[in-house]
Scaffold this active site. Structure first.
Site, PDB file in Angstrom:
ATOM      1  N   TYR A 150      42.936  43.973  40.521  1.00 16.36           N
ATOM      2  CA  TYR A 150      41.564  43.627  40.941  1.00 16.36           C
ATOM      3  C   TYR A 150      41.375  43.885  42.441  1.00 16.36           C
ATOM      4  O   TYR A 150      40.339  44.417  42.867  1.00 16.36           O
ATOM      5  CB  TYR A 150      41.333  42.153  40.597  1.00 16.36           C
ATOM      6  CG  TYR A 150      39.941  41.622  40.822  1.00 16.36           C
ATOM      7  CD1 TYR A 150      38.907  41.889  39.924  1.00 16.36           C
ATOM      8  CD2 TYR A 150      39.661  40.801  41.911  1.00 16.36           C
ATOM      9  CE1 TYR A 150      37.639  41.356  40.117  1.00 16.36           C
ATOM     10  CE2 TYR A 150      38.399  40.271  42.113  1.00 16.36           C
ATOM     11  CZ  TYR A 150      37.387  40.553  41.206  1.00 16.36           C
ATOM     12  OH  TYR A 150      36.129  40.023  41.408  1.00 16.36           O
ATOM     13  N   LYS A 154      38.690  46.352  44.016  1.00 12.10           N
ATOM     14  CA  LYS A 154      37.637  45.869  44.914  1.00 12.10           C
ATOM     15  C   LYS A 154      37.736  46.490  46.305  1.00 12.10           C
ATOM     16  O   LYS A 154      36.717  46.654  46.994  1.00 12.10           O
ATOM     17  CB  LYS A 154      37.667  44.339  44.980  1.00 12.10           C
ATOM     18  CG  LYS A 154      37.237  43.672  43.676  1.00 12.10           C
ATOM     19  CD  LYS A 154      35.915  44.220  43.153  1.00 12.10           C
ATOM     20  CE  LYS A 154      35.207  43.311  42.181  1.00 12.10           C
ATOM     21  NZ  LYS A 154      33.995  43.922  41.604  1.00 12.10           N
TER      22      LYS A 154
HETATM   23  P1  NAP Z   1      31.128  37.383  34.693  1.00 10.18           P
HETATM   24  O1  NAP Z   1      30.400  36.079  34.632  1.00 10.18           O
HETATM   25  O2  NAP Z   1      32.434  37.518  33.989  1.00 10.18           O
HETATM   26  O3  NAP Z   1      30.117  38.533  34.231  1.00 10.18           O
HETATM   27  C1  NAP Z   1      30.518  39.868  34.197  1.00 10.18           C
HETATM   28  C2  NAP Z   1      29.645  40.614  33.214  1.00 10.18           C
HETATM   29  O4  NAP Z   1      30.086  41.994  33.186  1.00 10.18           O
HETATM   30  C3  NAP Z   1      29.783  40.083  31.770  1.00 10.18           C
HETATM   31  O5  NAP Z   1      28.523  39.906  31.197  1.00 10.18           O
HETATM   32  C4  NAP Z   1      30.580  41.183  31.094  1.00 10.18           C
HETATM   33  O6  NAP Z   1      30.303  41.343  29.713  1.00 10.18           O
HETATM   34  C5  NAP Z   1      30.111  42.413  31.844  1.00 10.18           C
HETATM   35  N1  NAP Z   1      31.021  43.544  31.628  1.00 10.18           N
HETATM   36  C6  NAP Z   1      32.377  43.526  31.597  1.00 10.18           C
HETATM   37  N2  NAP Z   1      32.856  44.750  31.327  1.00 10.18           N
HETATM   38  C7  NAP Z   1      31.792  45.567  31.172  1.00 10.18           C
HETATM   39  C8  NAP Z   1      31.645  46.936  30.867  1.00 10.18           C
HETATM   40  N3  NAP Z   1      32.712  47.731  30.666  1.00 10.18           N
HETATM   41  N4  NAP Z   1      30.394  47.454  30.778  1.00 10.18           N
HETATM   42  C9  NAP Z   1      29.302  46.665  30.954  1.00 10.18           C
HETATM   43  N5  NAP Z   1      29.380  45.354  31.259  1.00 10.18           N
HETATM   44  C10 NAP Z   1      30.606  44.803  31.356  1.00 10.18           C
HETATM   45  O7  NAP Z   1      31.441  37.800  36.210  1.00 10.18           O
HETATM   46  P2  NAP Z   1      30.770  37.347  37.607  1.00 10.18           P
HETATM   47  O8  NAP Z   1      31.597  36.263  38.166  1.00 10.18           O
HETATM   48  O9  NAP Z   1      29.308  37.198  37.461  1.00 10.18           O
HETATM   49  O10 NAP Z   1      31.119  38.649  38.482  1.00 10.18           O
HETATM   50  C11 NAP Z   1      30.203  39.733  38.663  1.00 10.18           C
HETATM   51  C12 NAP Z   1      30.810  40.700  39.660  1.00 10.18           C
HETATM   52  O11 NAP Z   1      31.099  40.027  40.900  1.00 10.18           O
HETATM   53  C13 NAP Z   1      32.133  41.305  39.202  1.00 10.18           C
HETATM   54  O12 NAP Z   1      32.220  42.643  39.641  1.00 10.18           O
HETATM   55  C14 NAP Z   1      33.149  40.455  39.914  1.00 10.18           C
HETATM   56  O13 NAP Z   1      34.358  41.138  40.064  1.00 10.18           O
HETATM   57  C15 NAP Z   1      32.452  40.197  41.233  1.00 10.18           C
HETATM   58  N6  NAP Z   1      32.925  39.016  41.943  1.00 10.18           N
HETATM   59  C16 NAP Z   1      32.862  37.770  41.385  1.00 10.18           C
HETATM   60  C17 NAP Z   1      33.332  36.672  42.119  1.00 10.18           C
HETATM   61  C18 NAP Z   1      33.299  35.267  41.571  1.00 10.18           C
HETATM   62  O14 NAP Z   1      33.832  34.363  42.244  1.00 10.18           O
HETATM   63  N7  NAP Z   1      32.701  35.007  40.422  1.00 10.18           N
HETATM   64  C19 NAP Z   1      33.878  36.857  43.388  1.00 10.18           C
HETATM   65  C20 NAP Z   1      33.922  38.146  43.922  1.00 10.18           C
HETATM   66  C21 NAP Z   1      33.441  39.209  43.188  1.00 10.18           C
HETATM   67  P3  NAP Z   1      31.153  40.536  28.602  1.00 10.18           P
HETATM   68  O15 NAP Z   1      30.734  39.123  28.734  1.00 10.18           O
HETATM   69  O16 NAP Z   1      30.745  41.149  27.305  1.00 10.18           O
HETATM   70  O17 NAP Z   1      32.610  40.756  28.937  1.00 10.18           O
END
Ligand code: NAP
Length: 249
Positions: A150, A154
């Site tokens: 990851y 990133k």
């Molecule tokens: P999340 O709640 O897990 O949501 C991610 C979404 O992406 C889910 O709806 C998932 O679908 C979808 N997804 C996964 N693989 C995919 C694919 N191949 N094609 C299309 N859609 C896909 O994550 P989040 O926390 O909101 O994170 C969103 C972004 O922010 C990510 O890039 C994450 O790495 C980044 N981020 C998050 C945090 C944090 O603390 N939460 C911190 C830094 C960065 P499914 O449900 O069907 O799997």
């Protein structure tokens, strides 16, 4: 002027909040996620507030699915000129336990996904002479135990962003990255589950490390995305904005 935005991974979490925010800003929004049916709640929230949105099912790592999705969005909502590459997954493990599949799937969704989506959308942006790309990086780009895959993805998003800024700038397209810290979503809930701790206890523990004394919420990231996608941000490009409630080391 109404623009068309695509937000990937917008069925929930940061993507959903960003889609809702970009719609509130006046854009028509394609809510894209793996399964079209899961996008319904985000679409309903947008339309209930008087906005315009459609649900689109596509795997961002699948070139044919991406091409078909972008064509459909252009037909149904108008040429997409705003792209938020947000779809993401985690497959955390210490290096010695990390499988090749853990590595490949994380690199594929984040990096291949952002590449395929950006390549498909850039022709619409270049034709329009205007565009915005926002890529989701993470504080994990600076290194994080158990996240070799990851962190690499990133950090890669940051180099990808800066390169898009160089290549597309002359066509009126900006590209920026947001690097969130700890945000309360299903992704961080799954980390708490893996560690065997209650999510509320995990949030409280993580918040203690944050300068502003709280965990982040999807809307905190959506606000930053809204700025990068705005008309007035046209002279801001190739930047990485850490949205983490404090300075990062
Ligand atoms: P999340 O709640 O897990 O949501 C991610 C979404 O992406 C889910 O709806 C998932 O679908 C979808 N997804 C996964 N693989 C995919 C694919 N191949 N094609 C299309 N859609 C896909 O994550 P989040 O926390 O909101 O994170 C969103 C972004 O922010 C990510 O890039 C994450 O790495 C980044 N981020 C998050 C945090 C944090 O603390 N939460 C911190 C830094 C960065 P499914 O449900 O069907 O799997």
């Amino acid at each position: 002027m109404t623009r068309t935005a695509i937000v990937t991974g917008a069925a929930r979490g940061i993507g959903a909040a960003t889609a809702i925010r970009l719609a509130a800003d006046g854009n028509a929004v394609a809510v894209l996620d793996l399964d079209e049916a899961t996008c319904a709640v985000t679409v309903k929230t947008v339309t209930a507030a008087g906005g315009r949105a459609i649900a689109v099912g596509a795997d961002v790592a699948d070139a044919d699915a991406v091409a078909a999705a972008v064509d459909r969005i252009a037909d149904e909502l108008g040429a997409p000129t705003i792209l938020v590459n947000n779809a993401g997954i985690i497959r955390d493990n210490l290096l010695f336990r990390m499988t090749e599949n853990d590595w490949d799937s994380v690199i594929s969704v984040h990096l291949r996904g952002a590449f395929l989506m950006s390549r498909a959308v850039q022709k619409h942006q270049v034709d329009a002479g205007w565009g915005r790309v926002v890529n989701l990086s993470s504080t994990s780009a600076l290194g994080n135990r158990g996240q070799a895959n990851y962190a690499a993805a990133k950090a890669g998003m940051q180099g990808f962003t800066k390169t898009l800024a160089f290549e597309l700038g002359r066509y009126g397209v900006t590209a920026n990255a947001i690097a969130p810290g700890f945000i309360v979503t299903d992704m961080t809930r799954s980390t708490a589950d893996r560690l065997g701790v209650e999510f509320d206890d995990f949030i409280e523990h993580m918040a203690k490390e944050v300068a502003v004394g709280r965990a982040g919420h999807p809307e905190d990231i959506a606000a930053a995305a809204s700025f990068f996608c705005s008309e007035e941000a046209g002279f801001v490009s190739g930047q990485v904005l850490y949205v983490a409630g404090g300075p990062t080391s």
